[in-house]
Every structure is written in structure tokens, then in C-alpha cells.
Design a protein around this motif. Structure first.
Motif, short mmCIF file in Angstrom:
data_model
loop_
_atom_site.label_atom_id
_atom_site.label_comp_id
_atom_site.label_asym_id
_atom_site.label_seq_id
_atom_site.Cartn_x
_atom_site.Cartn_y
_atom_site.Cartn_z
N HIS A 66 -19.80 -66.82 -28.70
CA HIS A 66 -20.45 -66.10 -27.60
C HIS A 66 -20.49 -66.95 -26.33
O HIS A 66 -21.04 -68.06 -26.31
CB HIS A 66 -21.87 -65.69 -27.99
CG HIS A 66 -22.55 -64.95 -26.88
ND1 HIS A 66 -22.25 -63.63 -26.59
CD2 HIS A 66 -23.44 -65.36 -25.93
CE1 HIS A 66 -22.94 -63.26 -25.53
NE2 HIS A 66 -23.67 -64.29 -25.11
N PHE A 67 -19.90 -66.40 -25.27
CA PHE A 67 -19.79 -67.11 -24.00
C PHE A 67 -21.04 -66.90 -23.13
O PHE A 67 -21.51 -65.78 -22.99
CB PHE A 67 -18.57 -66.59 -23.22
CG PHE A 67 -17.30 -67.32 -23.53
CD1 PHE A 67 -16.82 -67.38 -24.83
CD2 PHE A 67 -16.58 -67.95 -22.52
CE1 PHE A 67 -15.65 -68.06 -25.13
CE2 PHE A 67 -15.40 -68.64 -22.81
CZ PHE A 67 -14.94 -68.70 -24.11
N LYS A 75 -30.34 -66.54 -15.74
CA LYS A 75 -30.71 -65.46 -16.67
C LYS A 75 -30.03 -65.65 -18.03
O LYS A 75 -30.65 -65.50 -19.07
CB LYS A 75 -30.25 -64.11 -16.09
CG LYS A 75 -31.36 -63.31 -15.44
CD LYS A 75 -30.75 -62.11 -14.80
CE LYS A 75 -31.50 -60.85 -15.02
NZ LYS A 75 -30.78 -59.70 -14.47
N MET A 76 -28.75 -65.98 -17.98
CA MET A 76 -28.01 -66.19 -19.24
C MET A 76 -28.52 -67.44 -19.95
O MET A 76 -28.71 -67.44 -21.17
CB MET A 76 -26.52 -66.35 -18.96
CG MET A 76 -25.79 -65.06 -18.73
SD MET A 76 -24.03 -65.36 -18.92
CE MET A 76 -23.38 -64.01 -17.95
N LYS A 121 -31.55 -67.08 -21.99
CA LYS A 121 -31.41 -66.30 -23.24
C LYS A 121 -30.90 -67.15 -24.41
O LYS A 121 -30.96 -66.71 -25.56
CB LYS A 121 -30.45 -65.13 -23.02
CG LYS A 121 -31.04 -64.05 -22.11
CD LYS A 121 -30.22 -62.77 -22.21
CE LYS A 121 -30.93 -61.59 -21.60
NZ LYS A 121 -31.14 -61.65 -20.15
N ALA A 131 -14.38 -67.82 -14.69
CA ALA A 131 -15.60 -67.00 -14.64
C ALA A 131 -16.77 -67.79 -14.05
O ALA A 131 -17.81 -67.22 -13.73
CB ALA A 131 -16.00 -66.38 -15.98
N ARG A 150 -16.38 -74.75 -23.17
CA ARG A 150 -15.00 -74.63 -22.69
C ARG A 150 -14.94 -75.46 -21.42
O ARG A 150 -15.59 -75.11 -20.42
CB ARG A 150 -14.62 -73.17 -22.40
CG ARG A 150 -13.22 -73.08 -21.78
CD ARG A 150 -12.68 -71.65 -21.74
NE ARG A 150 -13.19 -70.86 -20.65
CZ ARG A 150 -12.69 -69.66 -20.29
NH1 ARG A 150 -11.69 -69.13 -20.96
NH2 ARG A 150 -13.21 -68.99 -19.28
N LEU A 162 -18.29 -61.66 -25.04
CA LEU A 162 -18.58 -61.93 -23.62
C LEU A 162 -19.93 -61.38 -23.21
O LEU A 162 -20.47 -61.73 -22.16
CB LEU A 162 -17.50 -61.29 -22.73
CG LEU A 162 -16.06 -61.73 -22.98
CD1 LEU A 162 -15.14 -61.08 -21.96
CD2 LEU A 162 -15.92 -63.24 -22.94
N HIS A 163 -20.45 -60.46 -24.02
CA HIS A 163 -21.69 -59.76 -23.68
C HIS A 163 -22.45 -59.59 -25.00
O HIS A 163 -21.82 -59.41 -26.06
CB HIS A 163 -21.30 -58.39 -23.09
CG HIS A 163 -22.46 -57.61 -22.55
ND1 HIS A 163 -23.29 -56.87 -23.36
CD2 HIS A 163 -22.92 -57.44 -21.28
CE1 HIS A 163 -24.21 -56.28 -22.61
NE2 HIS A 163 -24.02 -56.62 -21.35
N PRO A 164 -23.79 -59.62 -24.96
CA PRO A 164 -24.55 -59.55 -26.22
C PRO A 164 -24.12 -58.39 -27.13
O PRO A 164 -24.16 -58.53 -28.36
CB PRO A 164 -26.00 -59.39 -25.76
CG PRO A 164 -26.03 -60.05 -24.41
CD PRO A 164 -24.68 -59.84 -23.79
#
Ligand SMILES: CC(=O)SCCNC(=O)CCNC(=O)[C@H](O)C(C)(C)COP(=O)(O)OP(=O)(O)OC[C@H]1O[C@@H](n2cnc3c(N)ncnc32)[C@H](O)[C@@H]1OP(=O)(O)O
Ligand SMILES: CC(=O)C(=O)O
Ligand SMILES: [Mg+2]
Length: 382
Positions: free
Chosen positions: A57-58, A65-66, A69, A87, A118, A307-309
Motif C-alpha cells: 500500500h502506497f 492526511k495520508m 492514517k 507522484a 520506494r 494506491l487507495h485504501p
């Protein structure tokens, strides 16, 4: 290189000249392959630990915010990867690196969640600081470093040596493993040598976006299928017996990543490391994401990127064997405890080879359910 060709090229050193066919110049001798590459660096592993890695999971550590989490995703995602490369915009590169150092120091990743990063590409202005800062500050927390745009074994050799030097400097206790992204045509052509370039090699991921661009493929999608890549059924015959080219003809969409994934899987299996499908960019299309992940699972991949939950759950579902497959594998094992001979189960032949296929499923199910009580219950009831 032939003697004549060497002479024509003015290469007087034959037979010592190294040709493309002679790849031994890429390899250390078998005897010192597992020796540390720097005084004080930890001893390389002889086998890559098979830890659950159904999804990588990226997250962007420079995105508050990320980043906030991450603690809640421990135990939810098998792998959490702090992304520093594409990104993350140039003026956030340092914030991402420092954010990751802080997250690595402050988060308890428990027994079941790995922390990966990465790093930026080897030709970028950031990679040296990425490696130096992360390995010396939080090297013992980092399980795997993902290296983008790997072109050949020489890139892995560079990383291998510098990691050993930095591990020694930072007093890191166990070797950090390396994961390559397959995202250039040259990397693809060298995939077998990349997979075997170092005992640190943990796995390889398909990077469909950069690879498509590098190969000049004409898709603008990030992974997944393409409606233009298809096979069309033959025309039916018209009333006059000639092919009716204007009639309705079913089309079958094909997987334009099939060759790449299959070749990557072989390279990884040959070297005892793990293959992964990369990203699926159409976040809202959870159905097609599941399909693409399943194609990869069936071909031998152990996981895919999230890439997203919303993609974490998809990967968990797809990359854990189904209850049905586990139940079947158990029946085969019961019928052939030592895996020898041939029997019929539900009208199908099972033998030594299909027994081995079943063992692949059972071993994976056992490994995954050791960390996941829900999965363990599902397999128990299967
Ligand atoms: C080709 C390649 O190299 S692929 C790898 C590089 N790319 C990446 O790493 C992209 C990672 N993902 C992302 O950046 C984002 O998910 C995007 C840009 C795709 C979508 O982001 P958003 O538009 O914010 O998605 P969305 O609105 O659905 O987000 C819902 C919530 O999930 C959070 N979220 C989204 N993605 C992630 C993630 N990867 N990790 C953790 N949380 C996330 C958002 O912050 C948001 O939080 P909130 O509810 O507190 O506001
Ligand atoms: C995964 C990745 O980096 C790519 O597709 O380019
Ligand atoms: Mg890329």
C-alpha cells in the motif's frame, strides 16, 4: 563474441573480452555471493523470508492526511510503503523523506506489517540522500527498499554495495532487502539477471505506466486491460456461403500485460524471489481491478500495489486462496498423503504433479492464516 568479430573490432584482448553472451562478469563467485559487501554489514540472507505481502500500500509521507492514517493501517495492510518517487512533486521530496523517517521512528509496525520505501531513481538528485538518511536513521525498521526504473544487474550491484556501506555505518542488524520495478524495455530484457543480481533481491513489480511509455505502447492507462487489444471471432457465412464481414462478431479482450507478467514470474521463480503486479490506476473501477489482480495471482504473483485504501481489500480477497481451492487441496492431500501415485477425485485425475499444485495453495493458506484469524476460520470451515 567470435574470434573474427573480436579481431574486426580491434579487440586484441580476446579471449578475455567480455561478450553479451558471457554474463559471468555480472556475478560474484558462488563462494562469496553471500558475503557482506562492507566490513560490519549484516550477513545477507540465503532465502527470502516469505512474509504475507498481498498488497503493497502506497502513501505519500509528505501528505499530512495520508501520513496520519498510517498507524491505523498497521495490521490492515501487509506492506505499507512510503513513496518518495513519482507522484511526489520535486519540492516535496525532502518533506516526504523526513516524513518517512518520523513515521518509521514513531510507528509500531507490529509483527505482521512491513515497512517499505520506494526511493527516487538512481539518476535523480535525491536518491543518495534518500538512502543515506533512511538506512542510517531507520534502517532496522525498513524491511525492503523498492528501486524504480532498474535497467540491469549493474543497478542492483550499486544498491547492494551502498546499502552494505550504510548498514555498517548505521549499525543495522539485519540486511535490508531490495525490490526492483520492471519499467523499462532494457530492464525487461535483463529481467532474469536483475532477479539473480544479489541475495538482497526480494521481488519484482511490474510498472505498467513507465514501461508502456518506454516501450512506446499506445495506452495511456495505468495498468489493466484495454478495449482495443482484442481478438475477433471469424465472420459467419452469409446466405451465399461467403464470409459475412458486416455481421455481428463477438470480440474477446486480451491482456496486454500477459507476456510481461509471465516472463517476470519465471524470472522470479527461477531465483527464489517474489513477483508482484503493480498499480491499477482506475481507482473507481474496483471490478476490473479485481480481475487484473486475479490474472496476476493465477499466473504466480504474490501481491499487487494498492494506491487507495479501497484496493487493500481487493488485494486481500484476491491474493488469499479461495476456501474452495483450499478444501480441494486438502482432499487431494488426504487421498495422497505422500504425494505419490494417481487417484480420481470428482472424476478428475490427481497425481504427483497436481499434488504439488495443491501444496502451493495449502502452504500459502497456512502462512496467511497464521496472521489472520478471519482467514483461518474461513479455511477451517472450508
Ligand atoms: C505509476 C505509479 O508510480 S503508481 C504509484 C505512485 N502513485 C501513488 O502513490 C498514488 C497514491 N494515491 C493517491 O495519491 C490518492 O489515492 C489519489 C490521488 C489517487 C486519490 O486521492 P483522493 O482524491 O484524495 O481520494 P479520495 O478522495 O477517495 O480519498 C479518500 C480518503 O482516503 C485517503 N487516501 C487516499 N489515498 C490514500 C492512500 N494511498 N493511503 C492512505 N490514505 C489515502 C484520502 O486522504 C482521503 O482521506 P479523508 O477521508 O481523510 O479526506
Ligand atoms: C508502477 C510504476 O512506477 C509505473 O507503472 O510506472
Ligand atoms: Mg514508474
Amino acid at each position: 563474441m567470435s574470434r573474427t568479430r573480436a579481431a574486426l573490432l580491434g579487440c586484441g584482448r580476446y579471449p578475455y573480452a567480455v561478450s553479451r553472451e558471457d554474463s559471468s562478469h555480472h556475478m560474484r563467485s558462488a563462494k562469496d555471493f553471500f558475503a557482506p559487501l562492507a566490513v560490519g554489514a549484516p550477513t545477507p540472507v540465503t532465502e527470502v523470508p516469505a512474509r504475507p505481502s498481498r498488497m503493497i500500500h502506497f502513501f505519500d509521507p509528505s501528505n499530512p492526511k495520508m501520513a496520519a492514517k498510517v498507524p491505523d493501517m498497521v495490521g490492515v495492510s501487509d506492506v505499507l510503503l512510503g513513496n518518495l518517487e513519482d507522484a511526489v512533486v520535486a519540492d516535496k521530496k525532502e518533506a516526504a523523506r523526513e516524513g518517512l523517517v518520523t513515521i518509521a521512528k514513531e510507528t509500531d509496525f507490529g509483527e505482521h506489517t512491513q515497512l517499505w520505501t520506494r526511493i527516487n531513481s538512481l539518476d535523480s538528485p535525491w536518491v543518495l540522500d534518500d538512502l543515506t538518511r533512511l538506512v542510517t536513521e531507520v534502517g532496522d525498521t525498513l524491511d525492503v527498499i523498492m528501486v524504480p526504473k532498474v535497467q540491469g544487474p549493474e543497478d542492483i550491484h550499486y544498491i547492494d554495495r551502498i546499502l552494505a556501506q550504510l548498514e555498517a555505518k548505521g549499525g543495522v542488524q539485519r540486511p535490508i532487502l531490495v525490490h526492483a520495478i520492471l519499467e523499462t524495455a532494457r530492464g525487461m530484457a535483463n529481467v532474469e539477471e536483475i532477479a539473480g543480481a544479489s541475495p538482497r533481491m526480494q521481488g519484482i513489480s511490474l510498472g505498467p505506466a513507465d514501461l508502456a511509455a518506454d516501450r512506446r505502447m499506445k495506452t495511456t492507462r495505468v495498468g489493466g486491460g484495454h478495449p482495443g487489444y482484442l481478438v475477433r471471432q471469424d465472420p459467419a457465412k452469409g446466405a451465399d456461403g461467403a464470409p459475412d464481414y458486416q455481421g455481428e462478431r463477438p470480440v474477446f479482450q486480451q491482456d496486454l500485460w500477459h507476456y510481461t507478467i509471465a516472463r517476470m514470474v519465471d524470472a522470479c521463480a527461477m531465483h527464489g524471489i517474489f513477483p508482484f503486479y503493480g498499480p491499477f490506476g482506475d481507482i473507481k473501477d474496483t471490478v476490473a481491478c479485481e480481475d487484473q489482480f486475479r490474472n496476476a495471482f493465477l499466473l504466480g504473483c504474490v501481491g499487487a500495489w494498492s494506491l487507495h485504501p479501497v484496493q487493500i481489500e481487493i488485494a486481500k480477497k484476491v491474493f488469499s486462496p479461495s476456501a474452495e481451492d483450499v478444501a480441494h487441496a486438502r482432499r487431494v492431500k488426504e487421498a495422497m498423503p505422500d504425494g505419490r501415485g494417481a487417484v480420481m477425485i470428482d472424476g478428475k485425475m490427481e497425481d504427483d504433479a497436481s499434488w504439488k499444485q495443491c501444496m502451493v495453495v495449502l502452504e500459502l493458506a497456512e502462512r496467511l492464516s497464521a496472521n489472520d484469524p478471519e482467514l483461518a476460520k474461513m479455511y477451517e470451515e472450508a
